[in-house]
Design an enzyme around this catalytic site. Sequence first.
Site, PDB file in Angstrom:
ATOM      1  CB  THR A 195      -6.333   7.774  -2.398  1.00  0.00           C
ATOM      2  OG1 THR A 195      -6.656   6.369  -3.166  1.00  0.00           O
ATOM      3  CG2 THR A 195      -6.425   7.467  -0.864  1.00  0.00           C
TER       4      THR A 195
ATOM      5  CD  GLU B  86      -3.161  -0.963   0.071  1.00  0.00           C
ATOM      6  OE1 GLU B  86      -2.827  -0.599  -0.997  1.00  0.00           O
ATOM      7  OE2 GLU B  86      -4.334  -0.637   0.587  1.00  0.00           O
TER       8      GLU B  86
END
Lengths: 306, 306
Positions: free
Chosen positions: B181, B128
Amino acid sequence: MNQIKVFSPATVANVSCGYDAMGFALETLGDDMIFTKTNSKDVVISKIEGAILPYEANKNVAGVVALLMLKDSKANFGLDIQIFKNFKPGSGLGSSAASASGTAFAVNQLLGNKYSNLELTLFAMQGEVAACGSAIADNVAAAIYGGFILVKNYEPLDIVSIPTPTNLVATIIHPQIEIKTEDARKVVPTQIDLKTAITQWSNVGGLISGLHSNDFDLIGRSLVDLVAEPNRKKLIPHFDDVKQSAIAAGALGAGISGSGPSIFALSKNLKTAQKVETAMDAVYKNSGIDYSTYVSHISKTGTRIQ
Amino acid sequence: MNQIKVFSPATVANVSCGYDAMGFALETLGDDMIFTKTNSKDVVISKIEGAILPYEANKNVAGVVALLMLKDSKANFGLDIQIFKNFKPGSGLGSSAASASGTAFAVNQLLGNKYSNLELTLFAMQGEVAACGSAIADNVAAAIYGGFILVKNYEPLDIVSIPTPTNLVATIIHPQIEIKTEDARKVVPTQIDLKTAITQWSNVGGLISGLHSNDFDLIGRSLVDLVAEPNRKKLIPHFDDVKQSAIAAGALGAGISGSGPSIFALSKNLKTAQKVETAMDAVYKNSGIDYSTYVSHISKTGTRIQ
């Protein structure tokens, strides 16, 4: 039924992470109350032992709740109420909530169980308004439902009963200093960092999951309060020492009960809870401050007929 | 074992009230990945289908996780990785998390189950970091543990598995617009009212309790997000219409999946989830925006051998 004697438990609100949202009821600490039907349609407080509280029904928490319920139900009787307080008002253990919820429960019994627990909570919340000016639900809902409760929502009121692990035992120390709920509220910030809030709701999630799954370790890891405790603990002498000693003695966790000054700890069995009591006692015994300690299982039933 | 084919699920992070703390894995939507041991000690990405992603191992999420695990375990082999993306990156359904957790799971299998799920989550979180710059755990933990998870804590990482009611079914609509994001994070306030925070953690408590007790109604009442959704929904065309239509069609609740643009709904059975899909479809079909819809049970196992 013309007379009923009830026990209404002391309650621990907030439960660390669950600020303004969670609470639990104690099994063995609480008030005794006797309600007797009268023909007068009035509410008379005929006896109060253990605390100095108003005898005028419309100024007394129990009286306010009783008057409201008799009116709402169009009851054809009045009430004589005797109140035996076994723990002190201003302790942070829900003293007014015990009077309010004990009354709601007892009057409902005398009315033949007319109301649901949710309705009784709403009546008892009006007692909280009389006591402190706010219709807070956490203590009264814990007293009425028993066990652990979550105040899921206020409008409409939504109370969720959370299962209570059978062996869970609370230890309480009540330092007899005065903290007004109002002052305790003032020190809590009205805005918080999102990051802090996320940690807090992760802990609420952990605590509720731990209670459901009897995971004592998870319960302990979740008893963390980043919102009220860091500010309120300054109002409670020796708070950090009591908390650390409790955890060192085996408690799963500890925190402020309601708005204080009482401090609660949770333990996984009675023996540990008693060791925690000894540890708390050791911190306070030479402090020059009067205090009481209590050890109690969590009450699964809440308010009950004696 | 020299070769393993795994399925790594798409995941829904946040789950309305559980912003940055909760997630769940889908049963039927996810990536397929094939890992083959090689003698070279290198990691080679030999095939990527379904998305345009880097082939250089140290720039590819799967490659980063594989390199880290081979190094940590001092493995005496290298890897050839084939990636078949069945849902698009940037969907808000944990595309990078699927690559990262699928890799962590598969490499662990090839290493003879050396690592725990918690350790696999920590490895996958480094994927991530490669994908979005942050070591976020919600999607990867959901993919690795399966079912619903709570990220109880980050330091140290503490993942709690929450039981998943068997009949719970998710419906997803993925409008094919781009929301970074980073942009989705920017619109979320860094400070919130304590009152808002209390409501949010009451809902987290309600959702977790509802999942534990199979209380679909409580799950529905708890799928409320006062923190991210009011701001992020402006980035998603027709969000309110989709949510309202889903609920009108019988969904327990609906919200933004991760940082969007996908919208998820939860329903108490497959038939309702399919009606919800029809309702979502009706909102988008004349919108001029490309979209996909999915219906899937919650994955109880998460990443799995195919």
